[in-house]
Design a protein around this motif. Structure first.
Motif, mmCIF file in Angstrom:
data_model
loop_
_atom_site.group_PDB
_atom_site.id
_atom_site.type_symbol
_atom_site.label_atom_id
_atom_site.label_comp_id
_atom_site.label_asym_id
_atom_site.label_seq_id
_atom_site.Cartn_x
_atom_site.Cartn_y
_atom_site.Cartn_z
ATOM 1 N N ALA A 43 39.134 83.632 36.011
ATOM 2 C CA ALA A 43 39.285 83.045 37.341
ATOM 3 C C ALA A 43 40.741 83.120 37.787
ATOM 4 O O ALA A 43 41.659 83.257 36.963
ATOM 5 N N PRO A 44 41.007 83.026 39.102
ATOM 6 C CA PRO A 44 42.383 83.153 39.609
ATOM 7 C C PRO A 44 43.383 82.185 38.995
ATOM 8 O O PRO A 44 44.561 82.508 38.863
ATOM 9 N N GLY A 45 42.961 80.989 38.638
ATOM 10 C CA GLY A 45 43.905 80.023 38.069
ATOM 11 C C GLY A 45 44.260 80.270 36.619
ATOM 12 O O GLY A 45 45.128 79.589 36.057
ATOM 13 N N SER A 46 43.609 81.248 36.013
ATOM 14 C CA SER A 46 43.864 81.551 34.601
ATOM 15 C C SER A 46 44.798 82.762 34.505
ATOM 16 O O SER A 46 44.642 83.733 35.255
ATOM 17 N N PRO A 47 45.797 82.739 33.635
ATOM 18 C CA PRO A 47 46.074 81.740 32.593
ATOM 19 C C PRO A 47 47.127 80.712 32.989
ATOM 20 O O PRO A 47 47.678 80.040 32.121
ATOM 21 N N TRP A 48 47.420 80.591 34.295
ATOM 22 C CA TRP A 48 48.549 79.740 34.693
ATOM 23 C C TRP A 48 48.302 78.273 34.389
ATOM 24 O O TRP A 48 49.224 77.550 34.014
ATOM 25 N N GLY A 49 47.089 77.810 34.551
ATOM 26 C CA GLY A 49 46.786 76.434 34.199
ATOM 27 C C GLY A 49 46.989 76.184 32.721
ATOM 28 O O GLY A 49 47.609 75.191 32.310
ATOM 29 N N GLN A 50 46.484 77.123 31.893
ATOM 30 C CA GLN A 50 46.647 76.987 30.445
ATOM 31 C C GLN A 50 48.118 77.062 30.035
ATOM 32 O O GLN A 50 48.563 76.327 29.148
ATOM 33 N N LEU A 51 48.865 77.938 30.685
ATOM 34 C CA LEU A 51 50.293 78.059 30.364
ATOM 35 C C LEU A 51 51.061 76.790 30.730
ATOM 36 O O LEU A 51 52.010 76.402 30.040
ATOM 37 N N VAL A 99 47.748 78.433 22.613
ATOM 38 C CA VAL A 99 48.238 79.808 22.498
ATOM 39 C C VAL A 99 47.084 80.791 22.649
ATOM 40 O O VAL A 99 47.160 81.773 23.391
ATOM 41 N N VAL A 100 45.986 80.521 21.939
ATOM 42 C CA VAL A 100 44.826 81.414 22.012
ATOM 43 C C VAL A 100 44.217 81.392 23.412
ATOM 44 O O VAL A 100 43.897 82.442 23.993
ATOM 45 N N GLU A 101 44.063 80.199 23.974
ATOM 46 C CA GLU A 101 43.408 80.092 25.279
ATOM 47 C C GLU A 101 44.228 80.733 26.393
ATOM 48 O O GLU A 101 43.678 81.364 27.299
ATOM 49 N N ALA A 102 45.560 80.568 26.331
ATOM 50 C CA ALA A 102 46.403 81.055 27.419
ATOM 51 C C ALA A 102 46.789 82.524 27.272
ATOM 52 O O ALA A 102 46.872 83.252 28.270
ATOM 53 N N LEU A 103 47.012 82.994 26.051
ATOM 54 C CA LEU A 103 47.585 84.327 25.855
ATOM 55 C C LEU A 103 46.632 85.345 25.241
ATOM 56 O O LEU A 103 46.873 86.549 25.359
ATOM 57 N N GLU A 120 31.704 77.415 24.090
ATOM 58 C CA GLU A 120 32.992 76.863 24.492
ATOM 59 C C GLU A 120 34.026 76.866 23.362
ATOM 60 O O GLU A 120 35.011 76.123 23.410
ATOM 61 N N ALA A 121 33.823 77.705 22.358
ATOM 62 C CA ALA A 121 34.762 77.764 21.236
ATOM 63 C C ALA A 121 35.932 78.708 21.502
ATOM 64 O O ALA A 121 36.765 78.927 20.626
ATOM 65 N N ILE A 122 36.014 79.292 22.668
ATOM 66 C CA ILE A 122 37.041 80.242 23.111
ATOM 67 C C ILE A 122 36.868 81.587 22.419
ATOM 68 O O ILE A 122 36.674 82.615 23.069
ATOM 69 N N VAL A 123 36.989 81.627 21.107
ATOM 70 C CA VAL A 123 36.759 82.861 20.351
ATOM 71 C C VAL A 123 35.836 82.550 19.178
ATOM 72 O O VAL A 123 35.902 81.472 18.593
ATOM 73 N N ALA A 124 35.000 83.519 18.840
ATOM 74 C CA ALA A 124 34.055 83.336 17.742
ATOM 75 C C ALA A 124 34.734 83.691 16.424
ATOM 76 O O ALA A 124 34.578 84.780 15.880
#
Length: 200
Positions: A43-51, A99-103, A120-124
């Motif tokens: 989405a447009p707000g990613s990864p700025w929100g996470q950062l 770190v994983v979610e944003a980068l 919702e685990a981000i990565v398996a």
């Protein structure tokens, strides 16, 4: 660097951490009620929100040592153990997660979306899930221990010839001759200088 200056800078870091974390949380994309789906990660707000949240987490790590420097005279060894657990749990779970979610996750979602799980685990990845669980437990247990230490904290001059009254901390009737002791003055100054310095 004086202790007062260090505490002031630490407090400013904690305020900055709160502002950045709140801003990042509001900007973090959520699509169809899910924050870690492929659509949310792209989405447009990613990864700025996470950062932004990650920047807040980094400022938190700078501010926490100053917070402990203020707490140390009040919480003793138990408080040190609790604070250390919280600090370690935050560093291991929250920092790794951000770190994983944003980068990492946005690039995976862009190049290989099938690798983003639906839970919702981000990565398996089992090691990533394990470190999140263990780090989170250590963080929570550390906070509980720190809370217990704060509840159990003695008066600022406990054991050093002081007692509490409505006017503040003052020498007890049995220990007035020790009211000028360096130990009592040091403890009072660390805990409540405005009320204790005149008595201890």
């Amino acid at each position: 660097m004086t202790r007062t200056r260090l505490l002031s800078l630490g407090g400013a870091a904690l305020v900055g951490a709160a502002v950045l974390s709140l801003a990042g949380g509001l900007a973090h994309p959520v699509v169809d009620g899910r924050a870690h789906s492929v659509d949310a990660l792209l989405a447009p707000g990613s990864p700025w929100g996470q950062l932004s949240i990650y920047a807040g987490a980094l400022l938190l790590m700078f501010g926490l040592p100053a917070a402990y420097a203020w707490l140390a005279p009040r919480v003793g060894v138990l408080g040190f153990l609790g604070f250390s657990g919280y600090f370690l749990g935050n560093a291991v779970s929250a920092q790794a997660h951000l770190v994983v979610e944003a980068l990492v996750a946005p690039e995976i979602a862009r190049r290989a979306p099938e690798l983003i799980p639906d839970d919702e685990a981000i990565v398996a990845a089992e090691p990533f899930a394990l470190i999140q669980v263990v780090g989170g437990l250590v963080l929570v247990i550390g906070l509980i221990v720190l809370g217990v230490a704060l509840v159990r904290q003695p008066g600022p001059c406990a054991g050093r010839g002081c007692s509490r009254s409505s006017a503040g901390w003052r020498p007890s009737s049995r220990s007035r001759r020790r009211r000028s002791s360096p130990a009592c003055r040091s403890s009072c100054s660390a805990a409540s200088p405005s009320r204790c310095s005149a008595w201890c």
